[in-house]
Motif scaffolding. Structure first.
Motif, PDB file in Angstrom:
ATOM      1  N   SER A  42      28.144  40.393  46.774  1.00  0.00           N
ATOM      2  CA  SER A  42      28.686  39.324  45.923  1.00  0.00           C
ATOM      3  C   SER A  42      29.190  38.140  46.754  1.00  0.00           C
ATOM      4  N   VAL A  46      38.042  39.946  47.859  1.00  0.00           N
ATOM      5  CA  VAL A  46      39.321  40.090  47.146  1.00  0.00           C
ATOM      6  C   VAL A  46      40.288  40.877  48.028  1.00  0.00           C
ATOM      7  N   ASN A  62      38.204  44.746  48.307  1.00  0.00           N
ATOM      8  CA  ASN A  62      37.015  45.266  47.619  1.00  0.00           C
ATOM      9  C   ASN A  62      36.008  45.789  48.632  1.00  0.00           C
ATOM     10  N   ALA A  74      39.340  45.621  44.885  1.00  0.00           N
ATOM     11  CA  ALA A  74      40.503  45.642  45.777  1.00  0.00           C
ATOM     12  C   ALA A  74      41.691  46.362  45.131  1.00  0.00           C
ATOM     13  N   GLU A  75      41.889  46.137  43.839  1.00  0.00           N
ATOM     14  CA  GLU A  75      43.057  46.709  43.172  1.00  0.00           C
ATOM     15  C   GLU A  75      42.990  48.231  43.159  1.00  0.00           C
ATOM     16  N   ILE A 108      42.640  34.681  39.949  1.00  0.00           N
ATOM     17  CA  ILE A 108      41.824  35.627  39.183  1.00  0.00           C
ATOM     18  C   ILE A 108      42.750  36.729  38.673  1.00  0.00           C
ATOM     19  N   THR A 109      42.338  37.321  37.557  1.00  0.00           N
ATOM     20  CA  THR A 109      43.081  38.453  37.003  1.00  0.00           C
ATOM     21  C   THR A 109      42.234  39.722  37.175  1.00  0.00           C
ATOM     22  N   PRO A 110      42.864  40.894  37.236  1.00  0.00           N
ATOM     23  CA  PRO A 110      42.117  42.141  37.441  1.00  0.00           C
ATOM     24  C   PRO A 110      41.066  42.372  36.352  1.00  0.00           C
ATOM     25  N   CYS A 111      39.939  42.969  36.745  1.00  0.00           N
ATOM     26  CA  CYS A 111      38.869  43.275  35.782  1.00  0.00           C
ATOM     27  C   CYS A 111      39.338  44.366  34.803  1.00  0.00           C
TER      28      CYS A 111
HETATM   29  N1  THU Z   1      36.595  42.271  42.367  1.00  0.00           N
HETATM   30  C1  THU Z   1      37.790  42.763  42.774  1.00  0.00           C
HETATM   31  O1  THU Z   1      37.901  43.387  43.833  1.00  0.00           O
HETATM   32  N2  THU Z   1      38.874  42.540  41.989  1.00  0.00           N
HETATM   33  C2  THU Z   1      38.875  41.780  40.866  1.00  0.00           C
HETATM   34  O2  THU Z   1      39.920  41.605  40.259  1.00  0.00           O
HETATM   35  C3  THU Z   1      37.622  41.179  40.394  1.00  0.00           C
HETATM   36  C4  THU Z   1      36.392  41.567  41.124  1.00  0.00           C
HETATM   37  C5  THU Z   1      35.433  42.465  43.239  1.00  0.00           C
HETATM   38  C6  THU Z   1      34.384  43.409  42.751  1.00  0.00           C
HETATM   39  C7  THU Z   1      33.166  42.919  43.523  1.00  0.00           C
HETATM   40  O3  THU Z   1      33.170  43.482  44.816  1.00  0.00           O
HETATM   41  C8  THU Z   1      33.398  41.437  43.633  1.00  0.00           C
HETATM   42  O4  THU Z   1      34.791  41.225  43.427  1.00  0.00           O
HETATM   43  C9  THU Z   1      32.609  40.595  42.652  1.00  0.00           C
HETATM   44  O5  THU Z   1      32.782  41.047  41.349  1.00  0.00           O
END
Ligand code: THU
Length: 159
Positions: A42, A46, A62, A74-75, A108-111
């Motif tokens: 990607s 993060v 991540n 990463a979270e 950015i906020t957590p997925c």
């Molecule tokens: N990702 C994170 O580590 N945390 C987030 O809050 C959003 C997305 C990572 C997942 C993947 O490795 C990359 O960002 C792109 O989606």
């Protein structure tokens, strides 16, 4: 019929100078954790850093995989490290930041999956965790309770 509503409240800060020294240091630690990101697919790095209630610091980043779904945010990397090094201990505050190939001036906020994991981590350790979100520059968003990001969360009590 009874309409129901959710209200999500967070603090918008203009710069890190508005943070406490401990929170500014935590955000800097999250920024440093970007350097541990493995994200060749990607190219979106993060970094996360948590201050445990004891004051101990934990970092996460991540970690991607050629089998894309095997990658981990990463979270959730951080939550696994925290639960392993400090079993049962709540996280007081979690800072999250990122660096993509473009600009990085909006938090950015957590997925969704991470929101679920954050929700259960809070439930199992018995304490809401604060979130500090920022890009490389720009505003900072502070949530007093990560649970605010996942209203009506499914949890252990639902099983
Ligand atoms: N990702 C994170 O580590 N945390 C987030 O809050 C959003 C997305 C990572 C997942 C993947 O490795 C990359 O960002 C792109 O989606």
């Amino acid at each position: 019929m009874h309409p129901k509503e959710f209200h999500t409240r967070f603090l918008l800060l203009d710069s890190p100078e508005e943070l406490s020294g401990a929170d500014a240091a935590l955000l800097a630690s999250a920024r440093q954790a970007i350097g541990m990101s493995y994200s060749p697919y990607s190219r979106f790095k993060v970094g996360a850093a948590a201050r445990m209630v004891s004051g101990a610091l934990v970092q996460g980043s991540n970690q991607e995989n050629a089998s894309y779904p095997a990658g981990i945010c990463a979270e959730r990397t951080l939550l696994s490290v925290a639960a392993t090094l400090y079993p049962g201990e709540p996280i007081d505050t979690l800072a999250i930041t990122y660096q993509g190939e473009g600009s990085s001036d909006v938090p950015i906020t957590p997925c969704g999956i991470c929101r679920q994991s954050l929700s259960e981590f809070q439930a199992r350790t018995g304490k809401p965790m604060r979130l500090i979100l920022r890009g490389a520059t720009g505003p900072i968003w502070v949530f007093e309770d990560a649970g605010a990001l996942l209203p009506l969360a499914f949890g252990a009590g639902d099983l």
